[in-house]
Design a protein around this motif. Structure first.
Motif, PDB file in Angstrom:
ATOM      1  N   ARG A  84       0.836  -1.215   0.000  1.00  0.00           N
ATOM      2  CA  ARG A  84       0.000   0.000   0.000  1.00  0.00           C
ATOM      3  C   ARG A  84       0.863   1.255   0.000  1.00  0.00           C
ATOM      4  O   ARG A  84       0.618   2.197  -0.753  1.00  0.00           O
ATOM      5  CB  ARG A  84      -0.928   0.007   1.223  1.00  0.00           C
ATOM      6  CG  ARG A  84      -2.391  -0.234   0.872  1.00  0.00           C
ATOM      7  CD  ARG A  84      -3.339   0.245   1.960  1.00  0.00           C
ATOM      8  NE  ARG A  84      -2.894  -0.100   3.298  1.00  0.00           N
ATOM      9  CZ  ARG A  84      -3.172  -1.263   3.893  1.00  0.00           C
ATOM     10  NH1 ARG A  84      -3.875  -2.189   3.268  1.00  0.00           N
ATOM     11  NH2 ARG A  84      -2.745  -1.506   5.128  1.00  0.00           N
ATOM     12  N   SER A 101       2.310   1.762  -3.435  1.00  0.00           N
ATOM     13  CA  SER A 101       1.392   2.193  -4.491  1.00  0.00           C
ATOM     14  C   SER A 101       0.991   3.657  -4.295  1.00  0.00           C
ATOM     15  O   SER A 101       0.621   4.329  -5.254  1.00  0.00           O
ATOM     16  CB  SER A 101       0.165   1.287  -4.544  1.00  0.00           C
ATOM     17  OG  SER A 101      -0.488   1.294  -3.314  1.00  0.00           O
ATOM     18  N   ARG A 102       1.085   4.149  -3.044  1.00  0.00           N
ATOM     19  CA  ARG A 102       0.788   5.570  -2.811  1.00  0.00           C
ATOM     20  C   ARG A 102       1.770   6.484  -3.536  1.00  0.00           C
ATOM     21  O   ARG A 102       1.485   7.639  -3.791  1.00  0.00           O
ATOM     22  CB  ARG A 102       0.817   5.878  -1.315  1.00  0.00           C
ATOM     23  CG  ARG A 102      -0.562   5.786  -0.668  1.00  0.00           C
ATOM     24  CD  ARG A 102      -0.615   6.617   0.602  1.00  0.00           C
ATOM     25  NE  ARG A 102       0.246   6.051   1.638  1.00  0.00           N
ATOM     26  CZ  ARG A 102      -0.162   5.145   2.520  1.00  0.00           C
ATOM     27  NH1 ARG A 102      -1.393   4.693   2.477  1.00  0.00           N
ATOM     28  NH2 ARG A 102       0.662   4.686   3.436  1.00  0.00           N
ATOM     29  N   MET A 103       2.959   5.953  -3.848  1.00  0.00           N
ATOM     30  CA  MET A 103       3.974   6.796  -4.492  1.00  0.00           C
ATOM     31  C   MET A 103       3.717   6.967  -5.985  1.00  0.00           C
ATOM     32  O   MET A 103       4.362   7.779  -6.647  1.00  0.00           O
ATOM     33  CB  MET A 103       5.363   6.209  -4.274  1.00  0.00           C
ATOM     34  CG  MET A 103       5.724   6.203  -2.800  1.00  0.00           C
ATOM     35  SD  MET A 103       7.281   5.338  -2.514  1.00  0.00           S
ATOM     36  CE  MET A 103       7.219   5.153  -0.740  1.00  0.00           C
ATOM     37  N   GLY A 104       2.797   6.182  -6.513  1.00  0.00           N
ATOM     38  CA  GLY A 104       2.325   6.423  -7.866  1.00  0.00           C
ATOM     39  C   GLY A 104       3.253   6.049  -9.005  1.00  0.00           C
ATOM     40  O   GLY A 104       3.042   6.472 -10.134  1.00  0.00           O
ATOM     41  N   ILE A 105       4.310   5.270  -8.714  1.00  0.00           N
ATOM     42  CA  ILE A 105       5.168   4.795  -9.813  1.00  0.00           C
ATOM     43  C   ILE A 105       5.192   3.278  -9.770  1.00  0.00           C
ATOM     44  O   ILE A 105       5.705   2.683  -8.824  1.00  0.00           O
ATOM     45  CB  ILE A 105       6.616   5.317  -9.670  1.00  0.00           C
ATOM     46  CG1 ILE A 105       6.621   6.826  -9.476  1.00  0.00           C
ATOM     47  CG2 ILE A 105       7.456   4.920 -10.895  1.00  0.00           C
ATOM     48  CD1 ILE A 105       7.893   7.347  -8.846  1.00  0.00           C
ATOM     49  N   SER A 106       4.621   2.654 -10.787  1.00  0.00           N
ATOM     50  CA  SER A 106       4.554   1.192 -10.781  1.00  0.00           C
ATOM     51  C   SER A 106       5.881   0.595 -11.208  1.00  0.00           C
ATOM     52  O   SER A 106       6.794   1.302 -11.615  1.00  0.00           O
ATOM     53  CB  SER A 106       3.438   0.716 -11.706  1.00  0.00           C
ATOM     54  OG  SER A 106       3.296  -0.671 -11.570  1.00  0.00           O
ATOM     55  N   GLN A 153       6.469  -4.360  -7.678  1.00  0.00           N
ATOM     56  CA  GLN A 153       5.148  -4.024  -7.150  1.00  0.00           C
ATOM     57  C   GLN A 153       4.072  -4.842  -7.845  1.00  0.00           C
ATOM     58  O   GLN A 153       3.117  -5.301  -7.226  1.00  0.00           O
ATOM     59  CB  GLN A 153       4.854  -2.546  -7.364  1.00  0.00           C
ATOM     60  CG  GLN A 153       5.704  -1.627  -6.517  1.00  0.00           C
ATOM     61  CD  GLN A 153       5.540  -0.193  -6.958  1.00  0.00           C
ATOM     62  OE1 GLN A 153       4.567   0.470  -6.612  1.00  0.00           O
ATOM     63  NE2 GLN A 153       6.470   0.283  -7.757  1.00  0.00           N
TER      64      GLN A 153
END
Lengths: 406, 114
Positions: A273, A276-281, A285
């Motif tokens: 979680r 994924s909050r950092m927004g770079i897949s 991940q």
């Protein structure tokens, strides 16, 4: 009193920190290792009578630096039961707060100049203090050859003047991927051996978990470092459920979810979680998210294969490993039928499939499900012949028997 | 590069050859053999009759001494060998790890080049 495990863990944590600090000033890793192992020997001699110093790590660094300066290095003490020595030395107290340069050491171990196959062994040796013999067994390499490769790798770092440092912003992403891949390779080498209880490699998964944790603690704003830490936890959480009480192999879909480690799964979810909050897949991940979906599917009997297939499509597009393609095929079989999945895996390069056990195990199952019994039997035999774990061999032999009777 | 994978089996494994476990025992070995052939690395080898069928012949100077039974007086006994043609010793080790020896041992030795 702290337990033996805690002492061993503290010692492992400490070992790499000390090596990294000693090597950071431009000292060759090999020399740092020699000096540190002599410092440990000196500690074993003086601490029992004089008492453990207030800062054991500070004492060791001072002693090791003195050895380096004196040039008293003898090569004989090197790596001899180093883990034991460290463990005894640190059984008295946990580590204290010295600077943590291990991340720089890991970047050096996974340096582009180092052969990818030697990166994980090098990390296990320099960051965690594992001896070359047990590393060699885990990777199915002769101990003499492994020792030679490690020595050569360290010489290559010295000759190129590779520093113990974190790469700058422009280099960080590709170099970090190399570090994470090396950690994951160590995890997988250990994972393959977790079905063999007496194997010397059975702690390699926990060693890799530790390396992953060091990395994500020191690089807390890199989502892929968090992703790998999550991925390894999802897998490790299921380790106990992979064999039943009779030592028989249990595939994922038949596992008793009650035997999964809930605390590890919770940690994995939290890490994923955060990432994924950092927004770079990224690759790790995605792999972690796939494992999370499997956990959800099996704990709540919820058919989410379409979502899993989507994630595998994304994974294959950025990281087309054999494992990712086979995962995609397994998901495709659930969503679109075994025939479609079979058509897909039969396009994979034959040279890579020739000695790839999971390929044949999956092909066998897909053939059986689409009614091609003779092809299924052949693929089962091939998978059996390529298995290196007795539990899996026995499981596949049973499947083959069942087909022979069909 | 060619390597011999020399198979040493435990007494309990060898006993399976003439027991109700024989089909599973042979299925595992023939699958292993077939996997090597399919991977294109098989370059010879043979399975051996049980150690009890062996004779040991020793010639010292003019003296000849023949004994019943295998040479090595160890728990594990030679059960057979495979010759594989693989890129390097690491790959030979990987194939050795796949042998269904169950507690036995596989010795991996490079062949001499002639």
């Amino acid at each position: 009193m702290i337990s033996h495990d805690e002492a061993a863990r503290a010692a492992q944590e400490s070992y790499g920190k000390l090596i990294a600090i000693l090597a950071k000033g431009g000292v060759a890793i090999q020399d740092a290792e020699d000096a540190l192992s002599e410092a440990f020997v000196a500690a074993l001699r003086s601490w029992p009578s004089e008492g453990v110093p207030h800062s054991p790590e500070g004492w060791l660094i001072t002693a090791a630096r003195r050895k380096l300066i004196d040039g008293e290095r003898s090569r004989s003490a090197r790596q001899k039961h180093l883990a034991d020595i460290v463990s005894v030395a640190f059984s008295a107290r946990a580590t204290d707060g010295i600077a943590d340069e291990r991340l720089g050491l890991m970047f050096a171990c996974a340096h582009p100049a180092i052969d990818p196959g030697v990166r994980s062994p090098l990390m296990l040796q320099t960051v965690l203090g594992l001896d070359a013999g047990s590393i060699a067994s885990a990777f199915l390499v002769s101990p003499a050859a492994m020792t030679q490769r490690l020595v050569r790798a360290k010489a290559s770092l010295r000759d190129r003047g590779v520093l113990i440092e974190i790469p700058d912003h422009t280099q960080l992403a590709p170099r970090l991927d190399d570090v994470l891949s090396a950690i994951y390779a160590a995890f997988n080498a250990g994972w393959d051996a977790t079905l063999v209880p007496s194997s010397s490699a059975h702690t390699l998964t926990s060693d890799a978990l530790l390396l992953g944790d060091i990395t994500r603690r020191l690089l807390a704003d890199e989502p892929e470092a968090l992703g790998l830490a999550a991925l390894m936890r999802y897998c490790a959480a299921r380790a106990r459920a992979r064999v039943d009480e009779h030592g028989r192999y249990v595939p994922l879909d038949r596992q008793d979810v009650g035997r999964w480690s809930r605390s590890m799964l919770a940690e994995a979810e939290t890490l994923l979680r955060e990432a994924s909050r950092m927004g770079i897949s990224g690759r790790f991940q995605l792999e972690a998210a796939i494992q999370s979906a499997h956990v959800h599917r099996l704990m709540h009997a919820h058919d989410n294969w379409a979502v899993i297939l989507d994630m595998y499509e994304a994974l294959v597009s950025i990281s087309p490993t054999m494992g990712a393609m086979l995962g995609r095929a397994a998901a495709l079989a659930e969503v679109a039928g075994a025939e479609r999945a079979l058509a897909f895996i039969d396009q994979l390069p034959q040279a890579r499939a020739a000695d790839h056990q999971p390929f044949w195990a999956l092909r066998a199952e897909l053939c059986a499900r689409s009614g091609q019994l003779e092809a299924a039997r052949n693929a089962y035999r091939r998978a059996i012949g390529l298995s290196d774990a007795q539990a899996i061999r026995a499981y596949l032999l049973e499947k083959l028997d069942a087909l022979a009777m069909a | 590069m060619k390597f011999a994978l020399i198979i040493y089996e435990t007494p309990s494994q060898l006993a399976k050859r003439s027991s109700p476990d024989a089909p599973a025992y042979w299925a595992a070995w023939s699958a292993y053999n077939e996997a090597m052939k399919s991977a294109g690395i098989a370059a010879g080898g043979a399975g051996l009759q049980p150690p009890s069928t062996a004779t040991t012949v020793r010639v010292t100077g003019d003296a000849r001494h023949v004994q019943d039974g295998p040479y090595a007086d160890t728990k594990e006994q030679l059960g057979g060998f495979f010759i594989v043609d693989v890129p390097d010793h690491d790959v030979a080790n990987q194939w050795a790890a796949r042998a269904p020896v169950h507690g036995g041992v596989v010795e991996v030795r490079p062949l001499m080049t002639m």
